[in-house]
Design a protein around this motif. Structure first.
Motif, PDB file in Angstrom:
ATOM      1  N   SER A  95       0.791  -1.237   0.000  1.00 51.05           N
ATOM      2  CA  SER A  95       0.000   0.000   0.000  1.00 51.05           C
ATOM      3  C   SER A  95       0.822   1.285   0.000  1.00 51.05           C
ATOM      4  CB  SER A  95      -0.929   0.017   1.216  1.00 51.05           C
ATOM      5  OG  SER A  95      -0.169   0.122   2.409  1.00 51.05           O
ATOM      6  N   GLY A  96       2.096   1.197   0.307  1.00 57.57           N
ATOM      7  CA  GLY A  96       2.913   2.405   0.393  1.00 57.57           C
ATOM      8  C   GLY A  96       4.157   2.276  -0.456  1.00 57.57           C
ATOM      9  N   VAL A  97       5.115   3.107  -0.167  1.00 58.45           N
ATOM     10  CA  VAL A  97       6.409   3.042  -0.837  1.00 58.45           C
ATOM     11  C   VAL A  97       7.390   2.447   0.162  1.00 58.45           C
ATOM     12  CG1 VAL A  97       8.286   4.376  -1.877  1.00 58.45           C
ATOM     13  CG2 VAL A  97       5.907   5.077  -2.242  1.00 58.45           C
ATOM     14  N   VAL A  98       7.902   1.276  -0.141  1.00 61.19           N
ATOM     15  CA  VAL A  98       8.915   0.650   0.697  1.00 61.19           C
ATOM     16  C   VAL A  98      10.123   0.396  -0.195  1.00 61.19           C
ATOM     17  CG1 VAL A  98       9.530  -1.302   2.176  1.00 61.19           C
ATOM     18  CG2 VAL A  98       7.181  -0.425   2.189  1.00 61.19           C
ATOM     19  N   LEU A  99      11.242   0.963   0.197  1.00 58.88           N
ATOM     20  CA  LEU A  99      12.481   0.773  -0.540  1.00 58.88           C
ATOM     21  C   LEU A  99      13.387  -0.147   0.241  1.00 58.88           C
ATOM     22  CD1 LEU A  99      13.218   4.470  -1.595  1.00 58.88           C
ATOM     23  CD2 LEU A  99      11.953   2.712  -2.859  1.00 58.88           C
ATOM     24  N   LYS A 100      14.166  -0.932  -0.486  1.00 59.22           N
ATOM     25  CA  LYS A 100      15.130  -1.815   0.163  1.00 59.22           C
ATOM     26  C   LYS A 100      16.515  -1.530  -0.402  1.00 59.22           C
ATOM     27  CE  LYS A 100      14.557  -5.632  -3.103  1.00 59.22           C
ATOM     28  NZ  LYS A 100      14.312  -7.070  -3.250  1.00 59.22           N
ATOM     29  N   ALA A 101      17.515  -1.685   0.448  1.00 63.04           N
ATOM     30  CA  ALA A 101      18.909  -1.593   0.034  1.00 63.04           C
ATOM     31  C   ALA A 101      19.443  -3.014   0.004  1.00 63.04           C
ATOM     32  CB  ALA A 101      19.702  -0.746   1.029  1.00 63.04           C
ATOM     33  N   THR A 102      20.023  -3.389  -1.113  1.00 61.72           N
ATOM     34  CA  THR A 102      20.570  -4.735  -1.230  1.00 61.72           C
ATOM     35  C   THR A 102      22.058  -4.666  -1.538  1.00 61.72           C
ATOM     36  OG1 THR A 102      19.946  -4.832  -3.580  1.00 61.72           O
ATOM     37  CG2 THR A 102      18.402  -5.784  -2.005  1.00 61.72           C
ATOM     38  N   ASP A 103      22.772  -5.648  -1.041  1.00 63.48           N
ATOM     39  CA  ASP A 103      24.174  -5.840  -1.368  1.00 63.48           C
ATOM     40  C   ASP A 103      24.255  -7.274  -1.857  1.00 63.48           C
ATOM     41  OD1 ASP A 103      26.886  -5.946  -1.644  1.00 63.48           O
ATOM     42  OD2 ASP A 103      27.350  -5.308   0.398  1.00 63.48           O
ATOM     43  N   GLY A 104      24.324  -7.434  -3.152  1.00 61.91           N
ATOM     44  CA  GLY A 104      24.201  -8.765  -3.734  1.00 61.91           C
ATOM     45  C   GLY A 104      22.768  -9.230  -3.522  1.00 61.91           C
ATOM     46  N   SER A 105      22.604 -10.405  -2.950  1.00 61.39           N
ATOM     47  CA  SER A 105      21.254 -10.917  -2.712  1.00 61.39           C
ATOM     48  C   SER A 105      20.741 -10.584  -1.312  1.00 61.39           C
ATOM     49  CB  SER A 105      21.234 -12.433  -2.907  1.00 61.39           C
ATOM     50  OG  SER A 105      22.104 -13.047  -1.972  1.00 61.39           O
ATOM     51  N   GLY A 153      19.082  -2.970   4.235  1.00 65.62           N
ATOM     52  CA  GLY A 153      18.388  -1.799   4.755  1.00 65.62           C
ATOM     53  C   GLY A 153      17.027  -1.654   4.112  1.00 65.62           C
ATOM     54  N   ALA A 154      16.167  -0.834   4.751  1.00 60.24           N
ATOM     55  CA  ALA A 154      14.835  -0.578   4.210  1.00 60.24           C
ATOM     56  C   ALA A 154      14.290   0.699   4.835  1.00 60.24           C
ATOM     57  CB  ALA A 154      13.889  -1.754   4.496  1.00 60.24           C
ATOM     58  N   VAL A 155      13.333   1.300   4.139  1.00 63.46           N
ATOM     59  CA  VAL A 155      12.632   2.479   4.646  1.00 63.46           C
ATOM     60  C   VAL A 155      11.235   2.494   4.045  1.00 63.46           C
ATOM     61  CG1 VAL A 155      13.426   4.074   2.822  1.00 63.46           C
ATOM     62  CG2 VAL A 155      12.838   4.972   5.107  1.00 63.46           C
ATOM     63  N   ARG A 156      10.305   3.106   4.762  1.00 68.21           N
ATOM     64  CA  ARG A 156       8.910   3.199   4.318  1.00 68.21           C
ATOM     65  C   ARG A 156       8.511   4.649   4.134  1.00 68.21           C
ATOM     66  NH1 ARG A 156       5.837  -0.587   8.790  1.00 68.21           N
ATOM     67  NH2 ARG A 156       7.122  -2.430   8.473  1.00 68.21           N
ATOM     68  N   GLY A 157       7.621   4.869   3.193  1.00 66.92           N
ATOM     69  CA  GLY A 157       6.993   6.169   3.023  1.00 66.92           C
ATOM     70  C   GLY A 157       5.519   5.973   2.751  1.00 66.92           C
ATOM     71  N   GLN A 158       4.689   6.694   3.461  1.00 72.35           N
ATOM     72  CA  GLN A 158       3.236   6.594   3.294  1.00 72.35           C
ATOM     73  C   GLN A 158       2.691   8.003   3.154  1.00 72.35           C
ATOM     74  OE1 GLN A 158       1.427   3.469   3.481  1.00 72.35           O
ATOM     75  NE2 GLN A 158      -0.173   4.717   2.588  1.00 72.35           N
ATOM     76  N   MET A 159       1.981   8.261   2.075  1.00 69.50           N
ATOM     77  CA  MET A 159       1.414   9.593   1.869  1.00 69.50           C
ATOM     78  C   MET A 159       0.189   9.805   2.749  1.00 69.50           C
ATOM     79  SD  MET A 159       3.335  11.312  -0.140  1.00 69.50           S
ATOM     80  CE  MET A 159       2.281  12.720  -0.511  1.00 69.50           C
ATOM     81  N   SER A 160       0.123  10.988   3.326  1.00 75.54           N
ATOM     82  CA  SER A 160      -1.039  11.451   4.087  1.00 75.54           C
ATOM     83  C   SER A 160      -1.275  12.881   3.627  1.00 75.54           C
ATOM     84  CB  SER A 160      -0.753  11.388   5.588  1.00 75.54           C
ATOM     85  OG  SER A 160      -1.843  11.930   6.314  1.00 75.54           O
ATOM     86  N   GLY A 161      -2.216  13.039   2.729  1.00 73.42           N
ATOM     87  CA  GLY A 161      -2.397  14.339   2.100  1.00 73.42           C
ATOM     88  C   GLY A 161      -1.167  14.632   1.261  1.00 73.42           C
ATOM     89  N   SER A 162      -0.523  15.766   1.512  1.00 69.93           N
ATOM     90  CA  SER A 162       0.695  16.111   0.760  1.00 69.93           C
ATOM     91  C   SER A 162       1.960  15.832   1.564  1.00 69.93           C
ATOM     92  CB  SER A 162       0.644  17.584   0.347  1.00 69.93           C
ATOM     93  OG  SER A 162       0.606  18.397   1.507  1.00 69.93           O
TER      94      SER A 162
END
Length: 155
Positions: free
Chosen positions: A51-61, A65-74
């Motif tokens: 449902s949101g934006v979840v990014l992952k950091a990978t090194d090989g397989s 790391g990871a981070v989430r972003g969820q929009m609420s209005g602007s």
């Protein structure tokens, strides 16, 4: 070499494992083993990825790391920035946040919070253009430090 990309629902298990490993030190710092990142379920992580934006950091397989972003209005609500304990201090958290800022171009601002004792986190966020907006005492042992980044910050 670390690469940042959008997480898929199939990444939920590895992200949850990483999240639990990364937040153990926070739980110890605040003396609370039941902080939300440690009790979140696999289904909850999968739902956030869907449902949101979840990014992952990978090194090989390996997801490092990871981070989430969820929009609420602007506003993009940033959450669960995690880096594998053995990879902390290598710039991965900064890469993830910068990538999130680019991945959500319609956000007027980015808001996040961290605990008052989490000085390393606060330093990282300030370095990336976040400024404290207020503090919120939520328990006797925990005050949340709320920070905001305007779109042109730290460029």
């Amino acid at each position: 070499m670390v690469e940042i990309e959008r997480a898929a629902p199939a990444d939920a298990g590895e992200i949850l494992t990483l999240q639990r490993a990364a937040y153990v030190t926070e739980a110890q710092l605040y003396g609370d083993p039941f902080i939300p990142p440690l009790v979140e379920s696999l289904g909850q992580v999968r739902a956030v990825i869907e449902s949101g934006v979840v990014l992952k950091a990978t090194d090989g397989s390996r997801v490092v790391g990871a981070v989430r972003g969820q929009m609420s209005g602007s506003t993009c609500l940033v959450g669960r920035l995690v880096v594998a304990p053995d990879r902390q201090g290598q710039g991965i958290g900064g890469l993830l946040l910068a990538a999130l800022h680019e991945a959500v171009p319609d956000a007027a601002v980015f808001d996040l919070f961290t605990g008052h004792l989490s000085t390393g986190n606060q330093r990282l966020y300030r370095r990336l253009g976040y400024r404290e907006t207020h503090r919120e005492r939520v328990q006797d042992h925990l005050t949340l430090v709320h920070l905001r980044r305007e779109p042109d910050a730290a460029r």
